[in-house]
Write a protein that holds these residues in place. Structure first.
Motif, PDB file in Angstrom:
ATOM      1  N   LEU A 186       0.833  -1.200   0.000  1.00 59.10           N
ATOM      2  CA  LEU A 186       0.000   0.000   0.000  1.00 59.10           C
ATOM      3  C   LEU A 186       0.867   1.250   0.000  1.00 59.10           C
ATOM      4  CD1 LEU A 186      -2.866   1.176   0.176  1.00 59.10           C
ATOM      5  CD2 LEU A 186      -2.704   1.006   2.670  1.00 59.10           C
ATOM      6  N   PHE A 187       1.915   1.240   0.802  1.00 57.36           N
ATOM      7  CA  PHE A 187       2.834   2.386   0.853  1.00 57.36           C
ATOM      8  C   PHE A 187       3.521   2.581  -0.499  1.00 57.36           C
ATOM      9  CE2 PHE A 187       7.111   4.069   1.660  1.00 57.36           C
ATOM     10  CZ  PHE A 187       6.788   5.260   2.289  1.00 57.36           C
ATOM     11  N   ILE A 188       3.922   1.488  -1.132  1.00 58.67           N
ATOM     12  CA  ILE A 188       4.605   1.569  -2.416  1.00 58.67           C
ATOM     13  C   ILE A 188       3.709   2.202  -3.472  1.00 58.67           C
ATOM     14  CG2 ILE A 188       5.407   0.143  -4.353  1.00 58.67           C
ATOM     15  CD1 ILE A 188       6.693  -1.696  -2.286  1.00 58.67           C
ATOM     16  N   LEU A 189       2.423   1.870  -3.469  1.00 59.72           N
ATOM     17  CA  LEU A 189       1.502   2.433  -4.452  1.00 59.72           C
ATOM     18  C   LEU A 189       1.375   3.948  -4.287  1.00 59.72           C
ATOM     19  CD1 LEU A 189      -1.320  -0.264  -4.562  1.00 59.72           C
ATOM     20  CD2 LEU A 189       0.555   0.079  -6.177  1.00 59.72           C
ATOM     21  N   GLY A 238       5.920  12.567  -3.351  1.00 61.35           N
ATOM     22  CA  GLY A 238       5.936  13.319  -4.589  1.00 61.35           C
ATOM     23  C   GLY A 238       5.212  14.650  -4.515  1.00 61.35           C
ATOM     24  N   TYR A 239       5.154  15.241  -3.330  1.00 63.46           N
ATOM     25  CA  TYR A 239       4.460  16.521  -3.160  1.00 63.46           C
ATOM     26  C   TYR A 239       5.045  17.596  -4.065  1.00 63.46           C
ATOM     27  CZ  TYR A 239       3.456  21.078  -1.046  1.00 63.46           C
ATOM     28  OH  TYR A 239       3.108  22.394  -0.832  1.00 63.46           O
ATOM     29  N   GLN A 240       4.163  18.377  -4.705  1.00 64.39           N
ATOM     30  CA  GLN A 240       4.555  19.528  -5.502  1.00 64.39           C
ATOM     31  C   GLN A 240       3.796  20.740  -4.988  1.00 64.39           C
ATOM     32  OE1 GLN A 240       4.143  18.854  -9.713  1.00 64.39           O
ATOM     33  NE2 GLN A 240       5.245  16.910  -9.663  1.00 64.39           N
ATOM     34  N   ASP A 241       4.501  21.841  -4.757  1.00 56.95           N
ATOM     35  CA  ASP A 241       3.832  23.011  -4.180  1.00 56.95           C
ATOM     36  C   ASP A 241       3.026  23.803  -5.204  1.00 56.95           C
ATOM     37  OD1 ASP A 241       5.902  24.157  -5.588  1.00 56.95           O
ATOM     38  OD2 ASP A 241       7.078  24.669  -3.813  1.00 56.95           O
ATOM     39  N   ALA A 242       3.241  23.541  -6.503  1.00 56.52           N
ATOM     40  CA  ALA A 242       2.451  24.213  -7.541  1.00 56.52           C
ATOM     41  C   ALA A 242       2.120  23.197  -8.630  1.00 56.52           C
ATOM     42  CB  ALA A 242       3.215  25.403  -8.114  1.00 56.52           C
ATOM     43  N   PRO A 243       1.251  22.231  -8.342  1.00 54.28           N
ATOM     44  CA  PRO A 243       0.969  21.165  -9.310  1.00 54.28           C
ATOM     45  C   PRO A 243       0.158  21.671 -10.503  1.00 54.28           C
ATOM     46  CG  PRO A 243      -0.514  20.990  -7.454  1.00 54.28           C
ATOM     47  CD  PRO A 243       0.470  22.069  -7.102  1.00 54.28           C
ATOM     48  N   THR A 244       0.385  21.053 -11.640  1.00 54.91           N
ATOM     49  CA  THR A 244      -0.381  21.362 -12.837  1.00 54.91           C
ATOM     50  C   THR A 244      -1.512  20.346 -13.000  1.00 54.91           C
ATOM     51  OG1 THR A 244       1.015  19.974 -14.236  1.00 54.91           O
ATOM     52  CG2 THR A 244       1.699  22.286 -13.933  1.00 54.91           C
ATOM     53  N   VAL A 245      -2.365  20.599 -13.980  1.00 51.09           N
ATOM     54  CA  VAL A 245      -3.450  19.658 -14.254  1.00 51.09           C
ATOM     55  C   VAL A 245      -2.893  18.281 -14.587  1.00 51.09           C
ATOM     56  CG1 VAL A 245      -5.363  19.131 -15.822  1.00 51.09           C
ATOM     57  CG2 VAL A 245      -4.999  21.485 -15.056  1.00 51.09           C
ATOM     58  N   SER A 246      -1.807  18.228 -15.355  1.00 51.55           N
ATOM     59  CA  SER A 246      -1.256  16.933 -15.777  1.00 51.55           C
ATOM     60  C   SER A 246      -0.608  16.186 -14.619  1.00 51.55           C
ATOM     61  CB  SER A 246      -0.254  17.124 -16.913  1.00 51.55           C
ATOM     62  OG  SER A 246       0.820  17.931 -16.512  1.00 51.55           O
ATOM     63  N   THR A 247       0.159  16.876 -13.765  1.00 53.67           N
ATOM     64  CA  THR A 247       0.834  16.171 -12.667  1.00 53.67           C
ATOM     65  C   THR A 247      -0.155  15.709 -11.603  1.00 53.67           C
ATOM     66  OG1 THR A 247       1.310  18.294 -11.588  1.00 53.67           O
ATOM     67  CG2 THR A 247       3.018  17.375 -13.018  1.00 53.67           C
ATOM     68  N   LEU A 248      -1.058  16.590 -11.195  1.00 53.09           N
ATOM     69  CA  LEU A 248      -2.036  16.193 -10.180  1.00 53.09           C
ATOM     70  C   LEU A 248      -3.024  15.180 -10.746  1.00 53.09           C
ATOM     71  CD1 LEU A 248      -2.921  16.603  -7.265  1.00 53.09           C
ATOM     72  CD2 LEU A 248      -4.440  18.439  -8.041  1.00 53.09           C
ATOM     73  N   GLY A 249      -3.381  15.350 -12.028  1.00 53.60           N
ATOM     74  CA  GLY A 249      -4.280  14.383 -12.655  1.00 53.60           C
ATOM     75  C   GLY A 249      -3.664  13.004 -12.729  1.00 53.60           C
ATOM     76  N   ALA A 250      -2.371  12.938 -13.098  1.00 57.54           N
ATOM     77  CA  ALA A 250      -1.688  11.646 -13.146  1.00 57.54           C
ATOM     78  C   ALA A 250      -1.627  11.014 -11.770  1.00 57.54           C
ATOM     79  CB  ALA A 250      -0.278  11.836 -13.711  1.00 57.54           C
ATOM     80  N   TYR A 251      -1.328  11.830 -10.753  1.00 51.21           N
ATOM     81  CA  TYR A 251      -1.224  11.341  -9.377  1.00 51.21           C
ATOM     82  C   TYR A 251      -2.549  10.737  -8.915  1.00 51.21           C
ATOM     83  CZ  TYR A 251      -0.200  11.399  -4.357  1.00 51.21           C
ATOM     84  OH  TYR A 251      -0.012  11.046  -3.040  1.00 51.21           O
ATOM     85  N   LEU A 252      -3.624  11.501  -9.052  1.00 53.41           N
ATOM     86  CA  LEU A 252      -4.921  11.061  -8.532  1.00 53.41           C
ATOM     87  C   LEU A 252      -5.488   9.899  -9.340  1.00 53.41           C
ATOM     88  CD1 LEU A 252      -6.572  14.521  -7.708  1.00 53.41           C
ATOM     89  CD2 LEU A 252      -5.523  12.881  -6.123  1.00 53.41           C
ATOM     90  N   THR A 253      -5.327   9.928 -10.662  1.00 50.93           N
ATOM     91  CA  THR A 253      -5.848   8.849 -11.496  1.00 50.93           C
ATOM     92  C   THR A 253      -5.156   7.527 -11.176  1.00 50.93           C
ATOM     93  OG1 THR A 253      -6.367  10.395 -13.290  1.00 50.93           O
ATOM     94  CG2 THR A 253      -6.197   8.057 -13.864  1.00 50.93           C
ATOM     95  N   TYR A 254      -3.824   7.574 -11.104  1.00 50.95           N
ATOM     96  CA  TYR A 254      -3.085   6.352 -10.779  1.00 50.95           C
ATOM     97  C   TYR A 254      -3.478   5.829  -9.401  1.00 50.95           C
ATOM     98  CZ  TYR A 254       0.646   3.276  -9.258  1.00 50.95           C
ATOM     99  OH  TYR A 254       1.339   2.210  -8.746  1.00 50.95           O
ATOM    100  N   LEU A 255      -3.509   6.731  -8.423  1.00 50.20           N
ATOM    101  CA  LEU A 255      -3.789   6.312  -7.056  1.00 50.20           C
ATOM    102  C   LEU A 255      -5.188   5.717  -6.936  1.00 50.20           C
ATOM    103  CD1 LEU A 255      -2.225   6.296  -4.416  1.00 50.20           C
ATOM    104  CD2 LEU A 255      -3.314   8.465  -3.815  1.00 50.20           C
ATOM    105  N   LEU A 256      -6.158   6.328  -7.595  1.00 49.18           N
ATOM    106  CA  LEU A 256      -7.525   5.814  -7.531  1.00 49.18           C
ATOM    107  C   LEU A 256      -7.613   4.417  -8.133  1.00 49.18           C
ATOM    108  CD1 LEU A 256     -10.537   6.231  -6.952  1.00 49.18           C
ATOM    109  CD2 LEU A 256     -10.748   7.303  -9.203  1.00 49.18           C
ATOM    110  N   VAL A 257      -7.060   4.243  -9.326  1.00 49.04           N
ATOM    111  CA  VAL A 257      -7.120   2.938  -9.991  1.00 49.04           C
ATOM    112  C   VAL A 257      -6.341   1.890  -9.204  1.00 49.04           C
ATOM    113  CG1 VAL A 257      -6.476   1.667 -12.075  1.00 49.04           C
ATOM    114  CG2 VAL A 257      -7.453   3.958 -12.276  1.00 49.04           C
TER     115      VAL A 257
END
Length: 281
Positions: A186-189, A238-257
């Motif tokens: 779980l941590f690795i994901l 992988g925290y980013q202080d100014a995330p873009t649509v692509s970086t945050l979208g990739a993060y959330l999409t991967y994590l959800l799936v």
């Protein structure tokens, strides 16, 4: 430091567990004379991992800035793919890995005329998989971290994994493998989601990906990535202080799936066993 420590600990324990199961089975079946071949396979697998990791690191150091960003992005994507497949593969076969190794050992020692070579190859491929998984992950982490903390964490994780593996082999320690793999998986994901977001950012800086670059919010004034807490969050998740649509979208999409797949009932591998804890004895 915590991320490479936990990953090296997990991968190291998996490798030690494989070697321990093989060594114990050889001992129990009166074939202890084959142990030198086992250690040759382990040594070759470790040498391959070091060679690949060191070679990639040396080659990337000579790249110009944009090519380094591209290399970082590609390695990060490979690490995410390898880590994800490793988590779900081990989740599937954890209960049957002991039986599978016993079958592979019997085939190597009775089904081949070149028994030493067959045994070395069997051990080599079993351990090399863990080593190469670790190499690509650590390359991704080291490229996104500064200072000696990440390498030190990896060394500490490896040292502890060796100790734990030895204790498991001697019977001094029984490890609840199912719980260990579940929580570290779980941590690795979560970590992989952060690596994916950073890889998307690296590909943008390399000029490969220039879509969806609108900044969604900017926390650089309150929680900068180079601050004490921000650097910890960036290194771990992988925290980013100014995330873009692509970086945050990739993060959330991967994590959800990934999390949906992770919490679904695990498929049962053939010849599965059902021990709640693992010892090589």
């Amino acid at each position: 430091m915590l991320v490479p420590f936990l990953i090296m600990l997990r991968e190291g324990i998996e490798a030690a567990l494989i070697v321990g199961i093989i060594a114990s089975y050889l001992k129990q079946t009166g074939r202890g004379q084959w142990m030198p071949a086992v250690w040759v396979g382990v040594f070759l697998a470790a040498a391959l991992a070091l060679l690949v990791g060191g070679g990639l690191e040396l080659v990337s150091a000579e790249f110009p800035q944009k090519q380094q960003e591209l290399f970082e992005g590609v390695v990060g994507l490979l690490a995410v793919g390898i880590l994800s497949s490793m988590v779900f593969w081990m989740r599937k076969v954890a209960r049957s890995i002991k039986h599978s190794l016993h079958v592979s050992l019997d085939q190597a020692l009775t089904g081949s005329r070149h028994q030493v070579t067959a045994l070395i190859a069997m051990v080599f491929f079993a351990v090399a998989r863990e080593g190469l998984e670790t190499v690509f992950f650590l390359l991704a982490v080291f490229q996104q971290s500064e200072g000696p903390a990440a390498p030190l964490g990896a060394l500490l994780g490896l040292a502890l994994a060796i100790i734990v593996g030895f204790l498991i082999y001697t019977g001094s320690l029984r490890l609840n493998l199912s719980a260990f793999l579940r929580w570290t998986g779980l941590f690795i994901l979560v970590v992989a989601a952060g690596i994916l977001a950073n890889s998307v950012q690296a590909l943008h800086e390399a000029g490969v990906w220039n879509h969806l670059q609108t900044v969604l919010f900017d926390f650089s004034a309150t929680l900068p990535m180079d601050g004490p807490l921000g650097s910890v969050l960036a290194g771990m998740f992988g925290y980013q202080d100014a995330p873009t649509v692509s970086t945050l979208g990739a993060y959330l999409t991967y994590l959800l799936v990934a999390l949906v797949m992770f919490f679904l009932p695990a498929p049962v591998a053939a010849s599965a066993q059902t021990p709640s804890s693992v010892s090589s004895q």
